[in-house]
Motif scaffolding. Structure first.
Motif, PDB file in Angstrom:
ATOM      1  N   PRO A 155       0.808  -1.223   0.000  1.00  0.00           N
ATOM      2  CA  PRO A 155       0.000   0.000   0.000  1.00  0.00           C
ATOM      3  C   PRO A 155       0.843   1.275   0.000  1.00  0.00           C
ATOM      4  CG  PRO A 155       0.103  -0.888   2.200  1.00  0.00           C
ATOM      5  CD  PRO A 155       0.821  -1.877   1.313  1.00  0.00           C
ATOM      6  N   LEU A 156       0.152   2.385  -0.180  1.00  0.00           N
ATOM      7  CA  LEU A 156       0.787   3.702  -0.160  1.00  0.00           C
ATOM      8  C   LEU A 156       0.349   4.475   1.078  1.00  0.00           C
ATOM      9  CD1 LEU A 156       0.357   4.728  -3.926  1.00  0.00           C
ATOM     10  CD2 LEU A 156       2.419   3.887  -2.796  1.00  0.00           C
ATOM     11  N   GLY A 157       0.509   3.853   2.230  1.00  0.00           N
ATOM     12  CA  GLY A 157       0.139   4.518   3.476  1.00  0.00           C
ATOM     13  C   GLY A 157       0.957   5.774   3.701  1.00  0.00           C
ATOM     14  N   TYR A 158       0.298   6.795   4.250  1.00  0.00           N
ATOM     15  CA  TYR A 158       0.951   8.067   4.572  1.00  0.00           C
ATOM     16  C   TYR A 158       1.576   8.684   3.327  1.00  0.00           C
ATOM     17  CZ  TYR A 158       0.028   6.153   9.095  1.00  0.00           C
ATOM     18  OH  TYR A 158      -0.613   5.596  10.175  1.00  0.00           O
ATOM     19  N   TYR A 159       0.851   8.552   2.224  1.00  0.00           N
ATOM     20  CA  TYR A 159       1.340   8.945   0.899  1.00  0.00           C
ATOM     21  C   TYR A 159       1.902  10.375   0.876  1.00  0.00           C
ATOM     22  CZ  TYR A 159       1.439   9.858  -4.102  1.00  0.00           C
ATOM     23  OH  TYR A 159       1.843  10.194  -5.360  1.00  0.00           O
ATOM     24  N   GLU A 160       1.112  11.339   1.340  1.00  0.00           N
ATOM     25  CA  GLU A 160       1.533  12.741   1.254  1.00  0.00           C
ATOM     26  C   GLU A 160       2.825  12.979   2.045  1.00  0.00           C
ATOM     27  OE1 GLU A 160      -1.622  11.850   2.128  1.00  0.00           O
ATOM     28  OE2 GLU A 160      -2.653  12.368   0.259  1.00  0.00           O
ATOM     29  N   LEU A 161       2.913  12.391   3.234  1.00  0.00           N
ATOM     30  CA  LEU A 161       4.115  12.565   4.049  1.00  0.00           C
ATOM     31  C   LEU A 161       5.327  11.921   3.391  1.00  0.00           C
ATOM     32  CD1 LEU A 161       2.618  11.851   7.595  1.00  0.00           C
ATOM     33  CD2 LEU A 161       3.294  14.084   6.658  1.00  0.00           C
ATOM     34  N   ILE A 168       5.808  11.262   0.180  1.00  0.00           N
ATOM     35  CA  ILE A 168       6.187  12.017  -1.022  1.00  0.00           C
ATOM     36  C   ILE A 168       6.904  13.310  -0.631  1.00  0.00           C
ATOM     37  CG2 ILE A 168       5.277  13.271  -3.033  1.00  0.00           C
ATOM     38  CD1 ILE A 168       5.272  10.155  -3.288  1.00  0.00           C
ATOM     39  N   PHE A 169       6.383  14.039   0.350  1.00  0.00           N
ATOM     40  CA  PHE A 169       6.983  15.310   0.765  1.00  0.00           C
ATOM     41  C   PHE A 169       8.402  15.116   1.299  1.00  0.00           C
ATOM     42  CE2 PHE A 169       7.995  18.516   3.946  1.00  0.00           C
ATOM     43  CZ  PHE A 169       7.840  19.678   3.208  1.00  0.00           C
ATOM     44  N   TYR A 170       8.570  14.199   2.259  1.00  0.00           N
ATOM     45  CA  TYR A 170       9.889  14.041   2.886  1.00  0.00           C
ATOM     46  C   TYR A 170      10.870  13.297   1.980  1.00  0.00           C
ATOM     47  CZ  TYR A 170       8.146  16.237   7.066  1.00  0.00           C
ATOM     48  OH  TYR A 170       7.636  17.165   7.938  1.00  0.00           O
ATOM     49  N   ASN A 215      15.635  14.089  -1.281  1.00  0.00           N
ATOM     50  CA  ASN A 215      16.056  13.577  -2.580  1.00  0.00           C
ATOM     51  C   ASN A 215      16.191  12.052  -2.571  1.00  0.00           C
ATOM     52  OD1 ASN A 215      16.747  13.803  -5.289  1.00  0.00           O
ATOM     53  ND2 ASN A 215      18.931  13.999  -4.833  1.00  0.00           N
ATOM     54  N   LEU A 216      15.130  11.401  -2.086  1.00  0.00           N
ATOM     55  CA  LEU A 216      15.074   9.940  -2.036  1.00  0.00           C
ATOM     56  C   LEU A 216      13.977   9.440  -2.971  1.00  0.00           C
ATOM     57  CD1 LEU A 216      15.077   9.432   1.844  1.00  0.00           C
ATOM     58  CD2 LEU A 216      16.965   8.896   0.294  1.00  0.00           C
ATOM     59  N   PRO A 217      14.154   8.267  -3.553  1.00  0.00           N
ATOM     60  CA  PRO A 217      13.045   7.694  -4.319  1.00  0.00           C
ATOM     61  C   PRO A 217      11.928   7.281  -3.348  1.00  0.00           C
ATOM     62  CG  PRO A 217      14.944   6.211  -4.334  1.00  0.00           C
ATOM     63  CD  PRO A 217      15.360   7.446  -3.599  1.00  0.00           C
ATOM     64  N   PRO A 218      10.699   7.736  -3.567  1.00  0.00           N
ATOM     65  CA  PRO A 218       9.624   7.399  -2.630  1.00  0.00           C
ATOM     66  C   PRO A 218       9.397   5.896  -2.500  1.00  0.00           C
ATOM     67  CG  PRO A 218       8.765   8.639  -4.511  1.00  0.00           C
ATOM     68  CD  PRO A 218      10.249   8.597  -4.639  1.00  0.00           C
ATOM     69  N   GLU A 219       9.672   5.153  -3.569  1.00  0.00           N
ATOM     70  CA  GLU A 219       9.477   3.701  -3.484  1.00  0.00           C
ATOM     71  C   GLU A 219      10.416   3.066  -2.464  1.00  0.00           C
ATOM     72  OE1 GLU A 219      11.840   4.420  -7.384  1.00  0.00           O
ATOM     73  OE2 GLU A 219      10.173   5.384  -6.318  1.00  0.00           O
ATOM     74  N   LEU A 220      11.583   3.660  -2.256  1.00  0.00           N
ATOM     75  CA  LEU A 220      12.499   3.169  -1.224  1.00  0.00           C
ATOM     76  C   LEU A 220      11.914   3.425   0.166  1.00  0.00           C
ATOM     77  CD1 LEU A 220      15.175   2.035  -0.147  1.00  0.00           C
ATOM     78  CD2 LEU A 220      16.152   4.338  -0.425  1.00  0.00           C
ATOM     79  N   VAL A 221      11.370   4.605   0.372  1.00  0.00           N
ATOM     80  CA  VAL A 221      10.797   4.943   1.679  1.00  0.00           C
ATOM     81  C   VAL A 221       9.581   4.064   1.961  1.00  0.00           C
ATOM     82  CG1 VAL A 221       9.809   6.784   3.100  1.00  0.00           C
ATOM     83  CG2 VAL A 221      11.703   7.288   1.533  1.00  0.00           C
ATOM     84  N   PHE A 222       8.710   3.883   0.969  1.00  0.00           N
ATOM     85  CA  PHE A 222       7.566   2.990   1.158  1.00  0.00           C
ATOM     86  C   PHE A 222       8.031   1.570   1.485  1.00  0.00           C
ATOM     87  CE2 PHE A 222       5.057   6.139  -1.384  1.00  0.00           C
ATOM     88  CZ  PHE A 222       4.059   6.359  -0.448  1.00  0.00           C
ATOM     89  N   ARG A 225       9.865  12.100   8.853  1.00  0.00           N
ATOM     90  CA  ARG A 225      10.859  13.169   8.690  1.00  0.00           C
ATOM     91  C   ARG A 225      12.242  12.685   9.126  1.00  0.00           C
ATOM     92  NH1 ARG A 225      11.911  17.813  12.584  1.00  0.00           N
ATOM     93  NH2 ARG A 225      13.424  19.067  11.456  1.00  0.00           N
ATOM     94  N   TYR A 226      12.332  12.068  10.293  1.00  0.00           N
ATOM     95  CA  TYR A 226      13.620  11.577  10.794  1.00  0.00           C
ATOM     96  C   TYR A 226      14.093  10.356  10.003  1.00  0.00           C
ATOM     97  CZ  TYR A 226      13.997  14.813  14.658  1.00  0.00           C
ATOM     98  OH  TYR A 226      14.152  15.958  15.408  1.00  0.00           O
ATOM     99  N   GLY A 227      13.176   9.458   9.687  1.00  0.00           N
ATOM    100  CA  GLY A 227      13.557   8.254   8.950  1.00  0.00           C
ATOM    101  C   GLY A 227      14.130   8.563   7.585  1.00  0.00           C
ATOM    102  N   THR A 228      13.531   9.519   6.869  1.00  0.00           N
ATOM    103  CA  THR A 228      14.064   9.881   5.553  1.00  0.00           C
ATOM    104  C   THR A 228      15.414  10.575   5.683  1.00  0.00           C
ATOM    105  OG1 THR A 228      12.708  11.899   5.543  1.00  0.00           O
ATOM    106  CG2 THR A 228      11.833   9.965   4.364  1.00  0.00           C
ATOM    107  N   LYS A 229      15.590  11.355   6.748  1.00  0.00           N
ATOM    108  CA  LYS A 229      16.896  11.998   6.967  1.00  0.00           C
ATOM    109  C   LYS A 229      17.964  10.939   7.245  1.00  0.00           C
ATOM    110  CE  LYS A 229      19.876  15.306   7.530  1.00  0.00           C
ATOM    111  NZ  LYS A 229      20.322  16.101   6.384  1.00  0.00           N
ATOM    112  N   ILE A 230      17.609   9.941   8.034  1.00  0.00           N
ATOM    113  CA  ILE A 230      18.549   8.857   8.327  1.00  0.00           C
ATOM    114  C   ILE A 230      18.928   8.127   7.037  1.00  0.00           C
ATOM    115  CG2 ILE A 230      18.785   6.615   9.487  1.00  0.00           C
ATOM    116  CD1 ILE A 230      16.897   7.913  11.701  1.00  0.00           C
TER     117      ILE A 230
END
Length: 195
Positions: free
Chosen positions: A42-48, A50-52, A57-64, A120-125
């Motif tokens: 799924p694309l849970g928390y999609y807006e967050l 995509i924004f973070y 400068n991360l591929p959103p698919e990696l964060v998901f 926010r912190y996870g994407t920074k890490i």
């Protein structure tokens, strides 16, 4: 003769109908598989995300993929290692990221259960680890096992041929984690258009 003439159009029609039915089934089967995979990825928390992802400068698919692998999108997830939230951040990693972000705000670790703060912190890490190691495989391994572990493994010829890329790690769980995140990232990339 007339019987043969009657059979021939009937055979052509039967073949034509079979092709239509089979092609319709293949479309239906494909749609069922896409529906299944979108439910499983799924694309849970999609807006967050995509924004973070864009901010770091991360591929959103990696964060998901990381969120799916870490918490299955449960913002209240809590691990045996005391990691918290969607991206399963430990207190030590939280403090490390906070220092690197220059975040002087007295933010309590309990805020890791808040999806926006956690992402926010996870994407920074993830960004810091990608900058440090250069490759996704190494950054994902460090996200799971720690920066120091990956640094040691890269210096060990049992796990790295060139000191830059990991071939393997000594931990089965870390190897499985890296595989799962990379696999999930590929699925997200195939299922969704993030451009």
């Amino acid at each position: 003769m007339k019987d043969g003439a009657r059979r021939r159009p009937s055979a052509i029609i039967t073949l034509f109908l079979a092709i239509i039915i089979l092609s319709g089934l293949s479309v239906a089967v494909r749609q069922a598989w896409v529906h299944y995979y979108r439910a499983a990825f799924p694309l849970g928390y999609y807006e967050l995300v995509i924004f973070y992802s864009a901010e770091q400068n991360l591929p959103p698919e990696l964060v998901f993929a990381v969120i799916r692998s870490e918490s299955s999108f449960d913002p209240n997830a809590y691990s045996y290692a005391y990691a918290r939230g969607l991206m399963q951040i430990t207190e030590e990693t939280f403090e490390w990221a906070r220092m690197r972000m220059g975040d002087d705000e007295a933010r309590p670790f309990e805020e890791m259960f808040i999806p926006e703060v956690n992402i926010r912190y996870g994407t920074k890490i993830l960004r810091l680890l990608l900058d440090q190691f250069g490759g996704e495989r190494e950054a994902i391994a460090a996200y799971h096992a720690g920066w120091g572990s990956v640094t040691r493994w890269l210096q060990d010829e049992r796990y790295s041929d060139d000191g830059v890329t990991l071939r393997d790690t000594p931990f089965r769980r870390t190897n499985a984690y890296v595989f799962n995140v990379l696999f999930a990232q590929d699925i997200y990339r195939a299922l969704y258009d993030f451009d």
